[in-house]
Design an enzyme around this catalytic site. Structure first.
Site, PDB file in Angstrom:
ATOM      1  N   SER A   1       0.837  -1.196   0.000  1.00  0.00           N
ATOM      2  CA  SER A   1       0.000   0.000   0.000  1.00  0.00           C
ATOM      3  C   SER A   1       0.870   1.243   0.000  1.00  0.00           C
ATOM      4  CB  SER A   1      -0.925   0.005   1.226  1.00  0.00           C
ATOM      5  OG  SER A   1      -0.152   0.100   2.416  1.00  0.00           O
ATOM      6  N   LYS A   2       0.220   2.406  -0.018  1.00  0.00           N
ATOM      7  CA  LYS A   2       0.938   3.678  -0.100  1.00  0.00           C
ATOM      8  C   LYS A   2       1.889   3.889   1.071  1.00  0.00           C
ATOM      9  CE  LYS A   2      -2.656   6.062  -2.737  1.00  0.00           C
ATOM     10  NZ  LYS A   2      -3.660   7.163  -2.725  1.00  0.00           N
TER      11      LYS A   2
END
Length: 584
Positions: free
Chosen positions: A318-319
């Site tokens: 994820s980010k």
């Protein structure tokens, strides 16, 4: 391999194996009856045709594709193209190209609130940048369009009406409050939160009464209450579900919008998709889609569910783990061929030790059977290293053009080509893994941190080896013009001069080159010293270095050498950088 609904008298589903099973051979014909029309559906190598012209409310059947492999990548334009999506697109592309089939791009933009034109254009740009050209889809067209779900609503409604007529679907007039109450009751009874079937057996009169009142309704798919579904996934092997955990599900919302699983099934069937290669998070959707395929009389495609890409801590990437979108990596200076190579290795290998592949080589060697079930770890360090390998394997002209244009765009240089740039790229390329690394590499070469180096503990042995005497001889060679004159003959001239200079000082090897490196480059380490000095000389004469690059010319370096107070560096105390160094 096959997928079968067990314990359900009205249904048997088969999944397409690697070779089409008997149900798809030329002799196989299956007939279905609707209330108004008799529709004959003939399967011939993934093809379906209707024996009667469809009426205005009847859904058209898929067009014929004789044995052709057809795969699709269907992103939602609600954000950037994630590396996981890019890998799915790549696997679809490689499979299609390796089988001589078609790679279709379809935009799933039914989420009107979150879908944007900007996101769609960015995704198309990212796919093109990776070299994944599609055979059908936006900007290309094709016989199975339109290729955006938002333009296919009429088709979904036609198929929904077909299911309503056949009895596979019914109208549900339950309110949101009623549905919420059902969930609460199921939770209290520790049962799956499935629809209780309130409107499943309603009479025509009961439904008509609600229609006359204008009560909003959804279309619910009638799910068998017993049995199970088994499929043979091309990657994961046998996967099964019990039907009693599903409940009758919605295919059309009360506002007339179709739900995801219905859209996908209709799209894949009417676009004659033969293989669905997608992320494992879509595996649970297969149950609903399989039921819809059968109810509509469509053959099921192969299914292959690819495992997720994981972060180093084995959580979903994820980010919070850094860059995750293709666009971000492009902006960071990664090459498309390196991204494609690395993404292909996330869960796939050709069975050899080889890790470097061009896109054409991947097409030649790709097999869905060699895709791993387990999740793949995204290692940004390895990606950077691999990018460096691809960067240095580029033809010298292409590499020079790429880096030269980058230097000019960032303002380090005022021009993007010339002999100085060619020599600088050749000198620095081994220390560059990303195009953006070239900024620091060139700036470091052009700088002259002499006083900082002389004051460092690491430089003490060099100082103690009579560095000041070497400096005095070097200044003398500069004053006579002997030093600068050597550059007229290029590298051979430099080699001749440094050899004679060493003889005059009775030095060679490290005792000669380390002092020269410090005096000429201001550093203890770096690329080849002779080539570095030649490039510095070229930089001073070409006039292409921007003022803000911090370039200290050879003439300025010799001026600074004259001002060095060597005795102060022989004392065991820190020495401040001179104002001359700071000004540069």
């Amino acid at each position: 391999m096959m997928a079968t609904l067990v314990g359900t008298p009205w249904m048997r589903i088969r999944l397409l194996p690697e070779v089409a099973p008997p149900i798809f051979r030329r002799s196989s014909t299956v007939n279905y009856f609707c209330r108004r029309n008799h529709i004959s559906i003939s399967w011939r190598s993934f093809s379906i045709s209707a024996s009667s012209n469809p009426g205005p409310n009847d859904a058209p059947s898929p067009k014929k594709v004789d044995g052709e492999v057809r795969v699709r990548f269907a992103p939602s334009p609600t954000g950037n193209l994630h590396v996981g999506g890019a890998r799915t697109a790549l696997f679809n592309y490689l499979f299609a190209r390796s089988k001589g089939g078609k790679f279709i791009l379809r935009i799933e933009d039914t989420d009107l609130e979150r879908s944007t034109r900007e996101s769609e254009e960015a995704m198309l740009q990212d796919l093109s940048w990776l070299g994944l050209d599609w055979d059908e889809g936006p900007g290309v067209g094709g016989d199975y369009g339109p290729y955006s779900q938002s333009e296919r609503n009429t088709l979904y409604k036609q198929h929904a009406e077909k299911l309503l007529k056949s009895g596979h679907v019914y109208r549900c007039f339950c309110s949101a409050e009623e549905l919420e109450k059902m969930k609460e009751i199921a939770k209290l009874k520790q049962l799956p939160p499935v629809y209780n079937g309130k409107w499943a057996n309603a009479t025509d009169d009961e439904a008509q009464e609600q229609l006359e009142k204008g009560t909003p309704y959804t279309y619910r798919f009638r799910v068998p209450k017993e049995g199970s579904l088994r499929i043979e996934d091309l990657i994961r092997g046998e996967v099964s579900w019990n039907l009693n955990t599903l409940g009758d599900f919605v295919i059309m919302r009360s506002n007339g919008q179709p739900v995801y699983n219905f859209c996908v099934t209709v799209d894949d069937a009417t676009m004659a998709i033969s293989h669905v290669i997608r992320a494992e998070e879509h595996l649970p959707n297969t149950l609903r889609q399989a039921l819809i395929y059968k109810a509509l009389g469509f053959p099921m495609p192969y299914f292959a569910h690819v495992s997720l890409i994981l972060a180093p801590d084995r959580s979903k990437l994820s980010k919070r783990h850094g860059a995750t979108s293709v666009g971000q990596f492009r902006e960071m200076g990664y090459l498309p061929q390196a991204m494609v190579n690395y993404l292909a290795l996330l869960g796939w290998g050709d069975g050899t030790e080889n890790e470097f592949f061009t896109l054409d080589q991947l097409v030649e060697r790709f097999s869905i059977g060699r895709v791993n079930k387990s999740g793949a770890i995204f290692d940004s360090t390895k990606l950077r290293w691999m990018n460096g390998q691809h960067l240095r394997s580029l033809p010298s002209e292409e590499l020079t053009k790429l880096i030269g244009e980058h230097w000019k765009s960032t303002g380090i240089l005022t021009e993007s080509e010339g002999l100085f740039i060619e020599e600088a790229v050749e000198l620095l390329k081994d220390g560059i893994d990303l195009i953006t690394d070239s900024d620091k590499a060139l700036s470091n070469l052009l700088s002259y941190p002499l006083y900082t180096t002389l004051a460092s503990p690491e430089c003490k042995p060099v100082l103690e080896d009579r560095l000041s005497e070497v400096a005095a001889s070097l200044l003398a060679a500069y004053d006579t013009g002997e030093f600068l004159g050597a550059f007229a003959e290029g590298h051979s001239g430099w080699q001749k001069w440094v050899k004679n200079f060493g003889k005059s000082l009775k030095r060679k090897g490290k005792s000669l080159f380390m002092p020269l490196r410090v005096l000429l480059t201001g550093k203890l380490h770096g690329p080849d010293m002779g080539a570095s000095v030649i490039v510095l000389h070229r930089a001073g004469s070409c006039g292409g270095v921007a003022p803000q690059a911090g370039f200290v010319t050879l003439d300025e370096r010799f001026k600074m050498l004259r001002e060095v107070e060597w005795e102060s560096f022989n004392k065991d105390q820190p020495v401040l950088e001179s104002t001359a160094t700071i000004s540069h």
